[in-house]
Write an enzyme that holds these catalytic residues in place. Structure first.
Site, short mmCIF file in Angstrom:
data_model
loop_
_atom_site.label_atom_id
_atom_site.label_comp_id
_atom_site.label_asym_id
_atom_site.label_seq_id
_atom_site.Cartn_x
_atom_site.Cartn_y
_atom_site.Cartn_z
N SER A 144 0.86 -1.18 0.00
CA SER A 144 0.00 0.00 0.00
C SER A 144 0.90 1.22 0.00
O SER A 144 2.04 1.18 0.47
CB SER A 144 -0.89 0.00 1.25
OG SER A 144 -1.53 1.26 1.42
N TYR A 157 -1.15 -0.96 10.30
CA TYR A 157 -1.26 -1.14 8.86
C TYR A 157 0.02 -0.66 8.16
O TYR A 157 0.58 -1.35 7.30
CB TYR A 157 -2.47 -0.38 8.34
CG TYR A 157 -2.83 -0.67 6.90
CD1 TYR A 157 -3.45 -1.86 6.55
CD2 TYR A 157 -2.57 0.26 5.90
CE1 TYR A 157 -3.80 -2.13 5.23
CE2 TYR A 157 -2.91 0.01 4.58
CZ TYR A 157 -3.52 -1.18 4.25
OH TYR A 157 -3.86 -1.45 2.95
#
Length: 274
Positions: A144, A157
């Site tokens: 990401s 994350y």
């Protein structure tokens, strides 16, 4: 070594029960691939397989919790048996948690590390030896832009996705002599189920705002999957499909301290006020 779709590719996709994983499977089917689609949600992945087979390609559904090494080992064995080898591994399965660092309980750190980081590690550990033996292959690790930019309120994350990027960079250098390519996909926002299924702490409407950003994205899952496969075919290591992520990454590299001390707090403050 670049990935070629001139002949049918034998592919394994994790997290294939919906979202980006399903988009990968459908795009691979359009490129005449044979696919083993895996997900912890067996019903979802069976639906994906039915959609793939409507496009005229063969696919197999497998239940797999990528956070469990024995499950990934079983997936690798099944893929070899069903496909006769694996040309492309897409480590896509992922989850999300958000909130201030001091508000996230240990069990949520362990949960996200298991899926987002250990799941990718297990996939690489267990599939790459097959690729070495056949002298070719490609791995797409789905990370990401969060792993490059480290946005506030997303520490677990960010940590897992930064780890996936570091792993991918290491593998790219190690595996090139063996004829194995690596691509790390770093998108920003697009519509998936990851926020809805995530574990969020602290401010209760952050997820809804992220959802609006996902809905407004010009590139959604089908375009992101297509971009990643094209990047792999071109032998590209970093695949950043969204322009906002690519520009922010450039800004960070130009002035990293200013980025985190000035620009990121200002941007995040405006985001939280909207």
């Amino acid at each position: 070594m670049t990935l070629s779709f001139d002949k049918p590719v034998r592919a394994v996709v994790t997290g294939a029960g919906g979202g980006l994983g399903r988009a990968f499977c459908l795009e691979l089917a359009r490129r005449n691939a044979r696919i083993v689609a895996a997900d912890i949600d067996l019903a979802g992945v069976e639906e994906t397989v039915a959609m793939v087979e409507k496009l005229g390609c063969k696919a197999y559904a497998r239940a797999c919790d990528v956070a469990q090494r024995p499950a990934v080992a079983e997936l690798a064995e099944a893929a070899t048996s069903l496909l006769g080898g694996v040309d492309l591994l897409i480590n896509n399965a992922g989850v999300a948690t958000s909130g201030p660092v001091d508000a996230i309980p240990q069990q949520d750190w362990e949960w996200i590390m298991g899926v987002n980081l250990w799941g990718v590690i297990y996939g690489c550990e267990l599939f790459v030896p097959q690729m070495r033996a056949q002298g070719r292959g490609h791995v797409i690790n789905v990370a990401s832009a969060a792993g490059l930019l480290c946005t506030p309120m997303m520490a677990p994350y960010n940590v897992t996705k930064a780890g996936v990027i570091a792993l991918s960079e290491t593998m790219a250098a190690e595996l090139a002599p063996a004829g194995i390519g690596v691509t790390v996909l770093c998108p920003t926002f697009f519509r998936t189920r990851i926020i809805d299924a995530g574990r969020h702490h602290g401010e209760d409407n952050r997820a809804s705002r992220v959802g609006k950003l996902m809905d407004r994205a010009t590139l959604q899952a089908p375009e992101v999957a297509r971009f990643a496969l094209d990047a792999a075919a071109a032998g590209t290591l970093y695949a950043l499909p969204h322009a906002d992520g690519a520009w922010l990454w450039r800004l960070k590299r130009l002035a990293p301290e200013r980025f985190y001390q000035k620009l990121m707090p200002r941007w995040f403050g405006k985001f939280t006020q909207r």
